[in-house]
Write a protein that holds these residues in place. Structure first.
Motif, PDB file in Angstrom:
ATOM      1  N   ASP A 176       4.511  18.393 -13.139  1.00 33.75           N
ATOM      2  CA  ASP A 176       5.222  18.124 -11.888  1.00 33.75           C
ATOM      3  C   ASP A 176       4.319  18.098 -10.658  1.00 33.75           C
ATOM      4  N   TYR A 177       3.028  17.804 -10.840  1.00 33.18           N
ATOM      5  CA  TYR A 177       2.158  17.593  -9.693  1.00 33.18           C
ATOM      6  C   TYR A 177       2.302  16.151  -9.245  1.00 33.18           C
ATOM      7  N   GLU A 178       2.171  15.947  -7.953  1.00 34.13           N
ATOM      8  CA  GLU A 178       2.432  14.652  -7.338  1.00 34.13           C
ATOM      9  C   GLU A 178       1.152  13.854  -7.129  1.00 34.13           C
ATOM     10  N   TYR A 179       1.258  12.539  -7.310  1.00 32.60           N
ATOM     11  CA  TYR A 179       0.168  11.600  -7.110  1.00 32.60           C
ATOM     12  C   TYR A 179       0.718  10.364  -6.404  1.00 32.60           C
ATOM     13  N   ALA A 180      -0.157   9.644  -5.756  1.00 33.02           N
ATOM     14  CA  ALA A 180       0.248   8.394  -5.113  1.00 33.02           C
ATOM     15  C   ALA A 180      -0.923   7.425  -5.150  1.00 33.02           C
ATOM     16  N   ALA A 181      -0.604   6.149  -5.225  1.00 33.20           N
ATOM     17  CA  ALA A 181      -1.611   5.089  -5.161  1.00 33.20           C
ATOM     18  C   ALA A 181      -1.142   4.050  -4.155  1.00 33.20           C
ATOM     19  N   LEU A 182      -2.094   3.559  -3.374  1.00 29.72           N
ATOM     20  CA  LEU A 182      -1.820   2.495  -2.417  1.00 29.72           C
ATOM     21  C   LEU A 182      -2.668   1.297  -2.785  1.00 29.72           C
ATOM     22  N   LEU A 183      -2.049   0.152  -2.979  1.00 31.77           N
ATOM     23  CA  LEU A 183      -2.792  -1.090  -3.158  1.00 31.77           C
ATOM     24  C   LEU A 183      -3.142  -1.600  -1.778  1.00 31.77           C
ATOM     25  N   LEU A 184      -4.412  -1.895  -1.568  1.00 31.01           N
ATOM     26  CA  LEU A 184      -4.913  -2.257  -0.242  1.00 31.01           C
ATOM     27  C   LEU A 184      -5.330  -3.719  -0.154  1.00 31.01           C
ATOM     28  N   THR A 185      -5.040  -4.323   0.990  1.00 25.74           N
ATOM     29  CA  THR A 185      -5.516  -5.667   1.278  1.00 25.74           C
ATOM     30  C   THR A 185      -6.981  -5.595   1.691  1.00 25.74           C
ATOM     31  N   LYS A 186      -7.613  -6.743   1.767  1.00 24.89           N
ATOM     32  CA  LYS A 186      -9.005  -6.808   2.232  1.00 24.89           C
ATOM     33  C   LYS A 186      -9.123  -6.238   3.640  1.00 24.89           C
ATOM     34  N   ALA A 187      -8.169  -6.600   4.518  1.00 27.83           N
ATOM     35  CA  ALA A 187      -8.194  -6.093   5.899  1.00 27.83           C
ATOM     36  C   ALA A 187      -8.054  -4.574   5.925  1.00 27.83           C
ATOM     37  N   GLU A 188      -7.197  -4.020   5.065  1.00 26.83           N
ATOM     38  CA  GLU A 188      -7.054  -2.557   5.017  1.00 26.83           C
ATOM     39  C   GLU A 188      -8.324  -1.911   4.485  1.00 26.83           C
ATOM     40  N   TYR A 189      -8.877  -2.451   3.399  1.00 24.43           N
ATOM     41  CA  TYR A 189     -10.095  -1.880   2.821  1.00 24.43           C
ATOM     42  C   TYR A 189     -11.239  -1.874   3.830  1.00 24.43           C
ATOM     43  N   ASP A 190     -11.347  -2.923   4.618  1.00 27.62           N
ATOM     44  CA  ASP A 190     -12.400  -3.017   5.626  1.00 27.62           C
ATOM     45  C   ASP A 190     -12.054  -2.285   6.916  1.00 27.62           C
ATOM     46  N   GLY A 191     -10.841  -1.765   7.007  1.00 28.36           N
ATOM     47  CA  GLY A 191     -10.360  -1.152   8.242  1.00 28.36           C
ATOM     48  C   GLY A 191     -10.919   0.238   8.500  1.00 28.36           C
ATOM     49  N   PRO A 192     -10.545   0.802   9.646  1.00 24.80           N
ATOM     50  CA  PRO A 192     -11.022   2.148  10.005  1.00 24.80           C
ATOM     51  C   PRO A 192     -10.415   3.205   9.082  1.00 24.80           C
ATOM     52  N   PHE A 193     -11.091   4.341   9.016  1.00 21.66           N
ATOM     53  CA  PHE A 193     -10.596   5.433   8.190  1.00 21.66           C
ATOM     54  C   PHE A 193      -9.345   6.039   8.819  1.00 21.66           C
ATOM     55  N   ALA A 194      -8.436   6.467   7.969  1.00 27.68           N
ATOM     56  CA  ALA A 194      -7.170   7.052   8.409  1.00 27.68           C
ATOM     57  C   ALA A 194      -7.359   8.518   8.781  1.00 27.68           C
TER      58      ALA A 194
END
Length: 186
Positions: free
Chosen positions: A113-131
């Motif tokens: 019951d541990y939680e995980y998440a994945a985000l599929l990123l666009t090229k613009a997101e991948y090249d974007g600033p860190f969150a």
């Protein structure tokens, strides 16, 4: 239309140097790129941000979600919240579910019951600033996860050190040639 599924695996190497976004294909720990704080996945059990585990630029043959989806960021329950100490609070879970999320968010729960998440990123997101990690939900009652104060890598290695000899990698690189199996995970 039938999609050709990936049929090759790649060796992933964790390098013992800081990530260089211009030449590496990703990084472990640190911060995810190109998302807003509001899109950072929260743990529906504790109300705290899930810890960023890695961001990986996908090889061409793994880009099966459209031409513009080029990377994935993976998040997990913080190591210090992996002790089963936080009770599942329906009010926290509902507040997390009601929150706006990234449009390509996938959530997973393991057998413990541990939680995980994945985000599929666009090229613009991948090249974007860190969150920047968001503030926890006001309902959060669990102890603040250590990674928010010392960083994901430090928190992980503090937790893992008593159990195995680990090095402190930060950059990821996919092998130049596909292999029959994946030897290491970023």
């Amino acid at each position: 239309m039938t999609l050709a599924l990936p049929s090759r695996a790649y060796d992933l190497q964790m390098l013992d140097r800081p990530a260089d976004r211009a030449r590496d294909q990703g990084w472990v720990y640190g911060l995810p790129p190109g998302i807003s704080s509001e899109q950072w996945p929260l743990d529906p059990v504790t109300g705290y941000p899930l810890m960023h585990g890695f961001t990986l630029l996908l090889p061409e043959d793994y880009r099966v979600h459209g031409e513009d989806i080029v990377a994935v960021s993976f998040f997990a329950t913080a190591p210090d919240h992996n002790d089963g100490g936080a009770p599942d609070d329906p009010e926290i879970r509902e507040a997390v579910q009601a929150r706006a999320s990234h449009p390509r968010l996938s959530r997973m729960t393991d057998i413990l019951d541990y939680e995980y998440a994945a985000l599929l990123l666009t090229k613009a997101e991948y090249d974007g600033p860190f969150a920047t990690p968001p503030a926890p939900l006001a309902l959060a009652t669990a102890d603040r996860p250590r990674w928010l104060d010392v960083g994901g890598a430090s928190a992980f290695f503090e937790t893992a050190a008593p159990f195995e000899d680990v090095r402190r990698p930060s950059a990821c690189r996919t092998g130049r040639e596909p292999r029959d199996r994946v030897d290491a995970a970023c």
